[in-house]
Enzyme design. Sequence first.
Site, PDB file in Angstrom:
ATOM      1  N   ASN A   1       0.828  -1.209   0.000  1.00 41.89           N
ATOM      2  CA  ASN A   1       0.000   0.000   0.000  1.00 41.89           C
ATOM      3  C   ASN A   1       0.855   1.249   0.000  1.00 41.89           C
ATOM      4  O   ASN A   1       1.939   1.285   0.564  1.00 41.89           O
ATOM      5  CB  ASN A   1      -0.969  -0.017   1.188  1.00 41.89           C
ATOM      6  CG  ASN A   1      -0.391   0.686   2.404  1.00 41.89           C
ATOM      7  OD1 ASN A   1      -0.464   1.907   2.528  1.00 41.89           O
ATOM      8  ND2 ASN A   1       0.228  -0.079   3.308  1.00 41.89           N
TER       9      ASN A   1
ATOM     10  N   PHE B   1      -1.734   8.267   4.177  1.00 47.78           N
ATOM     11  CA  PHE B   1      -2.525   8.893   5.248  1.00 47.78           C
ATOM     12  C   PHE B   1      -3.791   9.580   4.706  1.00 47.78           C
ATOM     13  O   PHE B   1      -4.095  10.737   5.051  1.00 47.78           O
ATOM     14  CB  PHE B   1      -1.703   9.940   6.023  1.00 47.78           C
ATOM     15  CG  PHE B   1      -0.575   9.395   6.855  1.00 47.78           C
ATOM     16  CD1 PHE B   1      -0.422   8.040   7.088  1.00 47.78           C
ATOM     17  CD2 PHE B   1       0.347  10.263   7.432  1.00 47.78           C
ATOM     18  CE1 PHE B   1       0.630   7.550   7.862  1.00 47.78           C
ATOM     19  CE2 PHE B   1       1.391   9.790   8.204  1.00 47.78           C
ATOM     20  CZ  PHE B   1       1.531   8.438   8.412  1.00 47.78           C
TER      21      PHE B   1
ATOM     22  N   SER C   1       5.662   5.413   8.600  1.00 49.88           N
ATOM     23  CA  SER C   1       5.002   5.083   7.335  1.00 49.88           C
ATOM     24  C   SER C   1       5.933   5.438   6.186  1.00 49.88           C
ATOM     25  O   SER C   1       6.516   6.517   6.172  1.00 49.88           O
ATOM     26  CB  SER C   1       3.700   5.874   7.189  1.00 49.88           C
ATOM     27  OG  SER C   1       3.272   5.787   5.844  1.00 49.88           O
TER      28      SER C   1
ATOM     29  N   ASN D   1       4.971   6.074   3.243  1.00 51.14           N
ATOM     30  CA  ASN D   1       4.185   6.708   2.178  1.00 51.14           C
ATOM     31  C   ASN D   1       3.954   8.206   2.331  1.00 51.14           C
ATOM     32  O   ASN D   1       3.227   8.809   1.550  1.00 51.14           O
ATOM     33  CB  ASN D   1       2.830   5.994   2.048  1.00 51.14           C
ATOM     34  CG  ASN D   1       3.027   4.528   1.765  1.00 51.14           C
ATOM     35  OD1 ASN D   1       3.824   4.176   0.898  1.00 51.14           O
ATOM     36  ND2 ASN D   1       2.353   3.669   2.515  1.00 51.14           N
ATOM     37  N   THR D   2       4.537   8.788   3.375  1.00 55.12           N
ATOM     38  CA  THR D   2       4.522  10.253   3.513  1.00 55.12           C
ATOM     39  C   THR D   2       5.966  10.700   3.358  1.00 55.12           C
ATOM     40  O   THR D   2       6.799  10.367   4.208  1.00 55.12           O
ATOM     41  CB  THR D   2       3.950  10.661   4.892  1.00 55.12           C
ATOM     42  OG1 THR D   2       2.567  10.303   4.917  1.00 55.12           O
ATOM     43  CG2 THR D   2       4.071  12.160   5.143  1.00 55.12           C
TER      44      THR D   2
ATOM     45  N   LYS E   1       5.547   4.007  16.958  1.00 53.93           N
ATOM     46  CA  LYS E   1       5.517   2.887  16.001  1.00 53.93           C
ATOM     47  C   LYS E   1       6.700   3.008  15.050  1.00 53.93           C
ATOM     48  O   LYS E   1       6.873   4.026  14.389  1.00 53.93           O
ATOM     49  CB  LYS E   1       4.211   2.904  15.219  1.00 53.93           C
ATOM     50  CG  LYS E   1       4.051   1.700  14.287  1.00 53.93           C
ATOM     51  CD  LYS E   1       2.620   1.568  13.836  1.00 53.93           C
ATOM     52  CE  LYS E   1       2.411   0.427  12.875  1.00 53.93           C
ATOM     53  NZ  LYS E   1       1.031   0.296  12.452  1.00 53.93           N
TER      54      LYS E   1
ATOM     55  N   ASN F   1       5.833  -1.261  11.387  1.00 50.04           N
ATOM     56  CA  ASN F   1       5.037  -0.783  10.268  1.00 50.04           C
ATOM     57  C   ASN F   1       5.365  -1.657   9.041  1.00 50.04           C
ATOM     58  O   ASN F   1       5.994  -2.704   9.177  1.00 50.04           O
ATOM     59  CB  ASN F   1       5.373   0.702  10.016  1.00 50.04           C
ATOM     60  CG  ASN F   1       4.168   1.471   9.508  1.00 50.04           C
ATOM     61  OD1 ASN F   1       3.508   1.025   8.571  1.00 50.04           O
ATOM     62  ND2 ASN F   1       3.878   2.606  10.104  1.00 50.04           N
TER      63      ASN F   1
HETATM   64  C1  LIG Z   1      -3.650  -0.723   3.577  1.00 49.62           C
HETATM   65  C2  LIG Z   1      -2.816  -0.466   4.784  1.00 49.62           C
HETATM   66  C3  LIG Z   1      -2.858   0.791   5.373  1.00 49.62           C
HETATM   67  C4  LIG Z   1      -2.075   1.051   6.514  1.00 49.62           C
HETATM   68  N1  LIG Z   1      -2.155   2.276   7.089  1.00 49.62           N
HETATM   69  C5  LIG Z   1      -1.451   2.519   8.225  1.00 49.62           C
HETATM   70  C6  LIG Z   1      -1.553   3.769   8.886  1.00 49.62           C
HETATM   71  O1  LIG Z   1      -2.290   4.658   8.471  1.00 49.62           O
HETATM   72  N2  LIG Z   1      -0.809   3.957  10.007  1.00 49.62           N
HETATM   73  C7  LIG Z   1       0.010   2.995  10.532  1.00 49.62           C
HETATM   74  O2  LIG Z   1       0.638   3.210  11.568  1.00 49.62           O
HETATM   75  N3  LIG Z   1       0.121   1.784   9.926  1.00 49.62           N
HETATM   76  C8  LIG Z   1      -0.585   1.534   8.807  1.00 49.62           C
HETATM   77  N4  LIG Z   1      -0.483   0.318   8.194  1.00 49.62           N
HETATM   78  C9  LIG Z   1       0.466  -0.684   8.747  1.00 49.62           C
HETATM   79  C10 LIG Z   1      -0.213  -1.706   9.663  1.00 49.62           C
HETATM   80  O3  LIG Z   1      -0.787  -1.099  10.773  1.00 49.62           O
HETATM   81  C11 LIG Z   1       0.812  -2.773  10.115  1.00 49.62           C
HETATM   82  O4  LIG Z   1       1.782  -2.140  10.906  1.00 49.62           O
HETATM   83  C12 LIG Z   1       1.496  -3.491   8.962  1.00 49.62           C
HETATM   84  O5  LIG Z   1       0.612  -3.697   7.903  1.00 49.62           O
HETATM   85  C13 LIG Z   1       2.089  -4.830   9.393  1.00 49.62           C
HETATM   86  O6  LIG Z   1       1.087  -5.686   9.898  1.00 49.62           O
HETATM   87  P1  LIG Z   1       0.359  -6.819   8.994  1.00 49.62           P
HETATM   88  O7  LIG Z   1       1.441  -7.612   8.330  1.00 49.62           O
HETATM   89  O8  LIG Z   1      -0.469  -7.599   9.986  1.00 49.62           O
HETATM   90  O9  LIG Z   1      -0.470  -6.080   8.019  1.00 49.62           O
HETATM   91  C14 LIG Z   1      -1.238   0.032   7.056  1.00 49.62           C
HETATM   92  C15 LIG Z   1      -1.217  -1.227   6.451  1.00 49.62           C
HETATM   93  C16 LIG Z   1      -1.989  -1.493   5.346  1.00 49.62           C
HETATM   94  C17 LIG Z   1      -1.941  -2.866   4.720  1.00 49.62           C
END
Ligand SMILES: Cc1cc2nc3c(=O)[nH]c(=O)nc-3n(C[C@H](O)[C@H](O)[C@H](O)COP(=O)(O)O)c2cc1C
Length: 343
Positions: free
Chosen positions: A116, A120, A181, A183-184, A219, A248
């Site tokens: 992704n 934000f 993140s 992506n910012t 985080k 993350n």
């Molecule tokens: C579509 C998507 C959007 C995410 N948006 C955020 C976010 O806004 N803020 C954040 O701290 N982590 C965000 N994450 C990261 C997740 O909270 C998590 O840390 C990461 O995906 C690893 O866990 P997982 O393997 O169980 O997905 C996002 C993950 C995904 C897949």
Amino acid sequence: MLYSNLIRPLLFKLPAETAHDITIRQLELLQNSYLGRGLIKLLSGHVESNPVQVMGLNFRHPVGLAAGLDKDAKVIRGLFQMGFSHIEVGTLTPKSQPGNDKPRLFRLKEDHALINRMGFNNEGSIAASRRLKKRDPNWGVVGGNVGRNKITNNENAIDDYIASMSHLRDYVDYFTVNISSPNTPGLRELQQEEVLKKLLTKISDDNSKSLKPRPLAVKISPDLSKQEVQSISRLAVTCGFNGIIGTNTTVNRIGLKTKANRIKDAGSGGLSGRPLTRHSTDVVAWIKEAVGDSAAVIGVGGIFNAQDVIDKRNAGADLVQIYTGFVYNGPSMINNIQKAWIK
Ligand SMILES: Cc1cc2nc3c(=O)[nH]c(=O)nc-3n(C[C@H](O)[C@H](O)[C@H](O)COP(=O)(O)O)c2cc1C
């Protein structure tokens, strides 16, 4: 069963973000009626209680929803109904922003992963706080994950974090400061020691001076060296933080099964899910080694089953959070994996 045999095949026929938006809309409808909530419960199964106390807060059991799925706090009631002990809303920024151009969310099915670069996208922390005002604290623990707006530069980032926290303070149980993140643009530079020290100190001071100080977590990214993870973790504790969340998403693409051209088409962004499992567990162990019992460790990254939870716990996690595993396995996984947690 119903999820993997019926709902997932239907959702996976749609582009990933469309499937996400439809799910949120359906949950919004269902969570508001007695019958709808009954249906959610039926789909999710019974979730047993397995209480833990972390960061001074009481959690029904250790499994929560990671940030990013319910960014705007639209469906926390429905998600709690599925059985999560805690939900991290956000990442929220003080001003609403649209996020990056679409498409920005991709499934790598062969890898049980997602990429992704949402950036934000959110309606802002004031809109979220209005929704959270209506929450019943008995549903479970809510974390407010905060970040900075894209148009804010890193010099002024502190103001964004503080602003969102003041909007949310009355309605969340803990805060997560998101500095990881991918992506910012520039956000991860906040993880540099001197910059971070200033940021975390100011946030912590502001929090302690407020009428309702909340536990604070930070985080972090999986794309840091062991030394960086450990110095950030120690720094956070020194600044008065109560928890470290690892991790993350990663910008690493090594070892994926999905065809190279499909990965290239997906382009930049954070990778989550199965390819992250082992490394995020290592990061949890590094954090634990650095902070011992002086802060809580929250393990996130590639949790799909009970063994993944046991591994995170053995590495030192006090709580776990899921996102991608939940997309692939559905709500019935919550009870299965939380039962594996015996401390
Ligand atoms: C579509 C998507 C959007 C995410 N948006 C955020 C976010 O806004 N803020 C954040 O701290 N982590 C965000 N994450 C990261 C997740 O909270 C998590 O840390 C990461 O995906 C690893 O866990 P997982 O393997 O169980 O997905 C996002 C993950 C995904 C897949």
